[in-house]
Design an enzyme around this catalytic site. Structure first.
Site, PDB file in Angstrom:
ATOM      1  N   GLU B  68      52.091  80.973  -5.039  1.00 53.13           N
ATOM      2  CA  GLU B  68      51.168  82.118  -4.778  1.00 53.13           C
ATOM      3  C   GLU B  68      51.526  82.201  -3.057  1.00 53.13           C
ATOM      4  O   GLU B  68      51.457  83.371  -3.015  1.00 53.13           O
ATOM      5  CB  GLU B  68      50.356  82.080  -5.332  1.00 53.13           C
ATOM      6  CG  GLU B  68      49.959  82.152  -6.876  1.00 53.13           C
ATOM      7  CD  GLU B  68      50.049  80.682  -7.529  1.00 53.13           C
ATOM      8  OE1 GLU B  68      50.041  79.828  -6.442  1.00 53.13           O
ATOM      9  OE2 GLU B  68      49.414  80.870  -8.771  1.00 53.13           O
ATOM     10  N   PHE B 130      36.179  79.241 -16.287  1.00 54.74           N
ATOM     11  CA  PHE B 130      37.274  78.203 -16.206  1.00 54.74           C
ATOM     12  C   PHE B 130      37.959  79.333 -14.605  1.00 54.74           C
ATOM     13  O   PHE B 130      37.484  80.689 -15.858  1.00 54.74           O
ATOM     14  CB  PHE B 130      38.424  78.288 -17.349  1.00 54.74           C
ATOM     15  CG  PHE B 130      39.574  77.296 -17.361  1.00 54.74           C
ATOM     16  CD1 PHE B 130      39.225  76.229 -17.211  1.00 54.74           C
ATOM     17  CD2 PHE B 130      40.179  78.346 -17.644  1.00 54.74           C
ATOM     18  CE1 PHE B 130      40.945  76.036 -16.523  1.00 54.74           C
ATOM     19  CE2 PHE B 130      41.345  77.841 -17.358  1.00 54.74           C
ATOM     20  CZ  PHE B 130      42.204  77.073 -16.716  1.00 54.74           C
ATOM     21  N   GLN B 131      38.578  78.839 -14.135  1.00 59.79           N
ATOM     22  CA  GLN B 131      39.328  79.464 -12.943  1.00 59.79           C
ATOM     23  C   GLN B 131      38.748  80.637 -12.857  1.00 59.79           C
ATOM     24  O   GLN B 131      38.938  81.807 -12.092  1.00 59.79           O
ATOM     25  CB  GLN B 131      40.803  79.680 -13.794  1.00 59.79           C
ATOM     26  CG  GLN B 131      41.667  78.212 -13.998  1.00 59.79           C
ATOM     27  CD  GLN B 131      42.911  79.393 -14.200  1.00 59.79           C
ATOM     28  OE1 GLN B 131      43.349  79.909 -14.596  1.00 59.79           O
ATOM     29  NE2 GLN B 131      43.319  78.156 -13.996  1.00 59.79           N
ATOM     30  N   LYS B 180      39.165  90.398 -15.989  1.00 62.33           N
ATOM     31  CA  LYS B 180      39.970  90.947 -17.000  1.00 62.33           C
ATOM     32  C   LYS B 180      39.527  91.721 -18.243  1.00 62.33           C
ATOM     33  O   LYS B 180      40.258  92.932 -19.018  1.00 62.33           O
ATOM     34  CB  LYS B 180      40.528  89.534 -18.085  1.00 62.33           C
ATOM     35  CG  LYS B 180      41.147  89.212 -17.985  1.00 62.33           C
ATOM     36  CD  LYS B 180      41.214  87.523 -19.161  1.00 62.33           C
ATOM     37  CE  LYS B 180      43.055  88.262 -19.553  1.00 62.33           C
ATOM     38  NZ  LYS B 180      42.914  86.037 -20.742  1.00 62.33           N
ATOM     39  N   MET B 493      57.460  70.102  17.440  1.00 61.47           N
ATOM     40  CA  MET B 493      56.802  70.126  18.199  1.00 61.47           C
ATOM     41  C   MET B 493      55.538  70.095  18.565  1.00 61.47           C
ATOM     42  O   MET B 493      54.927  69.323  19.617  1.00 61.47           O
ATOM     43  CB  MET B 493      56.045  72.208  17.782  1.00 61.47           C
ATOM     44  CG  MET B 493      55.302  72.686  19.351  1.00 61.47           C
ATOM     45  SD  MET B 493      56.260  72.961  20.225  1.00 61.47           S
ATOM     46  CE  MET B 493      57.310  74.607  20.514  1.00 61.47           C
TER      47      MET B 493
HETATM   48  C1  TPP Z   1      50.735  74.515   8.121  1.00 61.14           C
HETATM   49  C2  TPP Z   1      50.920  73.807   9.128  1.00 61.14           C
HETATM   50  N1  TPP Z   1      49.931  73.328   9.172  1.00 61.14           N
HETATM   51  C3  TPP Z   1      50.799  72.220  10.211  1.00 61.14           C
HETATM   52  C4  TPP Z   1      51.048  72.876  11.332  1.00 61.14           C
HETATM   53  C5  TPP Z   1      51.030  72.494  12.852  1.00 61.14           C
HETATM   54  N2  TPP Z   1      52.651  72.058  13.520  1.00 61.14           N
HETATM   55  C6  TPP Z   1      52.732  73.488  14.323  1.00 61.14           C
HETATM   56  S1  TPP Z   1      54.306  73.039  14.681  1.00 61.14           S
HETATM   57  C7  TPP Z   1      54.459  71.572  13.726  1.00 61.14           C
HETATM   58  C8  TPP Z   1      55.839  70.883  13.605  1.00 61.14           C
HETATM   59  C9  TPP Z   1      56.611  71.592  12.781  1.00 61.14           C
HETATM   60  O1  TPP Z   1      57.964  70.614  12.581  1.00 61.14           O
HETATM   61  P1  TPP Z   1      59.205  71.515  12.153  1.00 61.14           P
HETATM   62  O2  TPP Z   1      59.021  71.980  11.246  1.00 61.14           O
HETATM   63  O3  TPP Z   1      60.124  69.905  12.037  1.00 61.14           O
HETATM   64  O4  TPP Z   1      59.948  72.080  13.060  1.00 61.14           O
HETATM   65  P2  TPP Z   1      60.348  72.073  15.184  1.00 61.14           P
HETATM   66  O5  TPP Z   1      59.345  71.779  15.493  1.00 61.14           O
HETATM   67  O6  TPP Z   1      60.724  70.235  15.156  1.00 61.14           O
HETATM   68  O7  TPP Z   1      61.247  72.489  15.210  1.00 61.14           O
HETATM   69  C10 TPP Z   1      53.440  70.933  13.452  1.00 61.14           C
HETATM   70  C11 TPP Z   1      53.059  69.907  11.890  1.00 61.14           C
HETATM   71  C12 TPP Z   1      50.822  74.668  11.512  1.00 61.14           C
HETATM   72  N3  TPP Z   1      51.540  75.427  12.500  1.00 61.14           N
HETATM   73  N4  TPP Z   1      51.208  74.583  10.420  1.00 61.14           N
END
Ligand code: TPP
Lengths: 175, 578
Positions: B68, B130-131, B180, B493
């Site tokens: 979803e 439920f749900q 529902k 990042m």
């Molecule tokens: C749902 C979610 N969880 C954690 C983060 C924190 N976060 C920001 S960038 C990143 C790393 C992303 O890694 P990747 O998808 O491999 O991309 P890259 O930076 O290597 O290009 C994370 C964990 C986020 N932005 N969103």
């Protein structure tokens, strides 16, 4: 600008389920504790009026009003410092009936504070007082000396000294 | 895709009253609002609506996503590329809570969505049935509006209101929860579009005086600077903004969500502001004398330290949402209202002008950025592939006409910095929430809304695995999206921050990845992996020439960093080049 003041937030809104949640979330998200909140009907049919008391700097107050005002079901939100409103709070004291007869002083306190005896029975009596916060605080202090079984105070309700431009606004909205 | 109903046809059909069920009414409301595609996932509490979707499948196309959250993101992608309202639908409980990330993302990025959730029967509300979950309570802080329907007779009015609120003013997500029993109930249906809500003013009145004041400041400025945001795109003000820029000769930069509103190649387009934006617009934010902010909200990723942000400048803010004015940056002139209307009134008051010396400063700083950063990103001399050169290759082959849907991380910053855009609404990314996993489902929605366009998702190896199951949706629906995974085998990042601010303690950022090509092929999606520079151009070419969906994995340098960078809490003018 940077000092906290007690503000009266007045909201005119639709009377819909869920809006209380939405408004309280605005405060909760910003870690702001609300002093009191009261919701009632207003001078306009089918429009609710909220009175929320909150300590904030004016700068923050303005931003919060913006956030409240933009909620779909809020018609208009205002904020006023204390001196621009006429307000009342009300309170109830439940006290042992014996004290009424044993402690003469209590009768004087009641009389001087122009509190009202709501009910008396063999075990307890209840007094009610409406007034400004400091008047209620004073009465609370004075009666506490003798022992109070229960105490409660209502949220503040307030009207502004200036006109609220809400009715004219509503007419304009109803195109 | 299915037969396209015209709005007029649909409304004509609906003008009579007829006795139907609540669930059929929901479909008729969607048709009346011109909805052709919706994204969702069935379950107990929404089954009556799915039964109607079955009966109406020649009129409205339901796309079964694999989660979803992705139904919401797909609806976002659909909305972002088309400007229309995206629609997502889910069952109660876990179905509804799974939508929340997408709704929160749409709220912070002002994306018009209508989300419909099923709810347990009204007699069960509050009984921990439920749900059952309080989705109205849960979604309140992340929706523009929400409402629970317990009677079929409320459906037409509430859904009409939902579409109106989602789309008008500053757009946003609306959630409608329908019990529902209301879905089963028979009632006399009639539909009327919503055109106003008494307590809701979508566009504030514009005070003519503020437009005059803005024109005065702009006409007298020596070093004026425009920063535009997504408000330009949402308000369809691209052309008028271009006229303002060209008439006044003012250099103009964009926030990440404003990207693509003015072509990248425009001589006065000076790039992106913010944490990983371009050098010149960030540095010169603190040198301009008049800063003209249009349809942007001074997010902290844009401003860096507010105490030192554009203090020397007079600030003009064109804004549709009064709550954004003075929220982060104190303005000298606030022009409330719709960007297109305000700029249209502003244009004739502006002098024909040019600022050659001031514009030259942007060019000079660009040269520095080019030497220090861009050259190495786009024309690397080291062995490993860079993310930048992949973007450069895509630019060359698509000529800047593709829509780029990026995920979150280093690759996102690289994509937004280097992608060339000729067409507006072409940069689809999760800006405000920064939701990893956004890109793959959003690309599905974007491609379905704009089948004539090339839609390329740029994703990291981390974010790809957050919603990788949507390959199933792509496979089943044959959505010809192009998926590019820039694989650095790291949560890049976060790793970059660990390197710069946590002394290279790489806590849980290294990724051991599966065979992505094999996974794509498992879904019968054509796929290949590139590890060498000399194979890149042909691989991109093959991807672009493929009629169906395509998966391209590019193994890139493991420990590259994105620069320039404004470290958190630093001033925009203290942006680092390395
Ligand atoms: C749902 C979610 N969880 C954690 C983060 C924190 N976060 C920001 S960038 C990143 C790393 C992303 O890694 P990747 O998808 O491999 O991309 P890259 O930076 O290597 O290009 C994370 C964990 C986020 N932005 N969103």
């Amino acid at each position: 600008m940077n000092e906290q003041k007690l503000y009266t937030v007045t909201i005119y809104s639709e009377n819909n389920i869920g809006l209380l949640n939405r408004i309280s979330a605005i405060f909760q998200r910003r870690h702001i504790n609300v002093e009191s909140i009261n919701i009632s009907t207003s001078e306009i049919e089918n429009v609710s009026k909220w009175t929320i008391m909150v300590w904030l700097t004016e700068e923050r107050m303005k931003k919060i009003i913006g956030q409240i005002d933009k909620q779909v079901e809020v018609i208009k939100a205002f904020y006023h410092p204390e001196d621009e409103t006429i307000y009342q709070e009300s309170c109830l004291f439940k006290i042992k009936s014996d004290l009424l007869f044993e402690e003469r002083q209590i009768q004087n306190i009641i009389k001087e504070s122009s509190a009202r005896i709501v009910t008396v029975n063999r075990d307890f009596f209840v007094i009610e007082k409406s007034g400004r916060k400091d008047e209620i605080d004073l009465l609370h202090r004075e009666l506490s000396v003798f022992g109070v079984m229960q105490f409660t105070r209502s949220g503040r309700i307030a009207v502004t000294k200036d006109e609220m431009k809400i009715s004219t606004m509503l007419k304009a909205l109803q195109h | 895709m299915k037969e396209v109903q015209t709005l007029e046809n649909n409304i004509a059909v609906l003008n009579q009253t007829e006795r139907i069920s609540g669930s059929e009414a929901i479909i008729k409301c969607l048709l009346a609002e011109g909805v052709e595609i919706l994204y969702g996932y069935p379950g107990g509490a929404i089954m009556p609506v799915y039964d109607e979707l079955y009966k109406y499948q020649d009129k409205i196309h339901h796309v079964l996503t694999r989660h979803e959250q992705c139904a919401a993101h797909a609806a976002q992608g659909y909305a972002r590329i088309s400007g229309k309202v995206g629609v997502a639908i889910a069952t109660s409980g876990p179905g509804a809570t799974n939508l929340i990330t997408g709704i929160a993302d749409a709220q912070i990025d002002s994306t018009p969505l209508v989300c419909i959730t099923g709810q347990v029967g009204s007699h069960l509300l509050g009984s921990d049935a439920f749900q059952e979950t309080d989705i109205v309570g849960i979604s309140t802080p992340v929706t523009k509006w929400n409402h629970q329907i317990t009677k079929a007779s409320e459906i037409p009015e509430v859904l009409a209101k939902a579409f109106y609120i989602a789309k008008s003013g500053r757009p946003g997500p609306v959630l409608i929860d329908i019990t529902k029993d209301a879905q089963f109930e028979q009632f006399d249906f009639q539909y009327k579009k919503c055109t106003s809500v008494r307590s809701y003013k979508p566009v504030p009145d514009t005070d003519e005086k503020t437009i005059n004041a803005a024109a005065d400041l702009i006409n007298n400025a020596k070093k004026p600077f425009i920063i535009w945001g997504q408000g330009i795109i949402l308000g369809q003000a691209e052309n008028i903004l271009k006229s303002v820029i060209e008439k006044t000769g003012i250099p103009a930069a964009w926030t990440i969500l404003g990207a693509s509103a003015i072509p990248t190649s425009h001589p006065l387009n000076v790039g992106m502001v913010g944490m990983h934006g371009n050098y010149a617009p960030n540095v010169l934010t603190n040198e301009c004398d008049v800063l003209i902010a249009i349809g942007m909200r001074f997010d902290d990723r844009v401003t860096g330290n507010l105490q030192t942000y554009a203090k020397q400048a007079k600030i003009i803010h064109f804004e549709i949402d009064p709550a954004e004015v003075d929220k982060n940056v104190k303005t000298d002139v606030a022009v409330l209202g719709d960007a297109k209307q305000s700029l249209t009134k502003l244009l004739p008051l502006l002098f024909n002008n040019s600022h050659p010396e001031w514009v030259q400063k942007f060019k000079d700083l660009y040269k520095i950025e080019y030497e220090e950063v861009i050259k190495n990103d786009l024309h690397p001399t080291k062995e490993g592939l860079t993310m930048g050169e992949v973007l450069k290759e895509i630019n060359q082959q698509t000529k800047g006409n593709a829509a780029i849907v990026s995920d979150v991380g280093q690759h996102q910053m690289i994509a937004c910095r280097y992608a060339n855009f000729n067409i507006t609404k072409s940069n689809i990314t999760s800006g405000g929430l920064g939701t990893m996993g956004f890109a793959l489902p959003a690309a599905i929605g974007a491609k379905m809304a704009a089948p004539e366009r090339d839609v390329i998702a740029i994703i990291g190896d981390g974010g790809y695995q957050m919603t990788i199951q949507e390959l199933g949706t792509i496979f089943q629906q044959r959505v010809p999206v192009k998926i590019v995974v820039l694989n650095n085998e790291f949560l890049g990042m976060v790793r970059q921050w660990q390197q710069l601010f946590f002394e290279r303690r790489y806590a849980s950022t290294e990724m051991v990845n599966p065979d992505f090509v094999a996974i794509a092929k498992g879904y019968q999606i054509e796929a290949q992996k590139v590890t060498k520079r000399e194979d890149l151009a042909t691989a991109v070419k093959e991807m672009m020439q493929c009629d169906g969906p395509y998966f391209l994995e590019v193994l890139v340098e493991k420990e590259d960093n994105v620069f320039p960078m404004i470290p958190t809490g630093a001033s925009v003018s203290d942006i680092r080049l390395g």
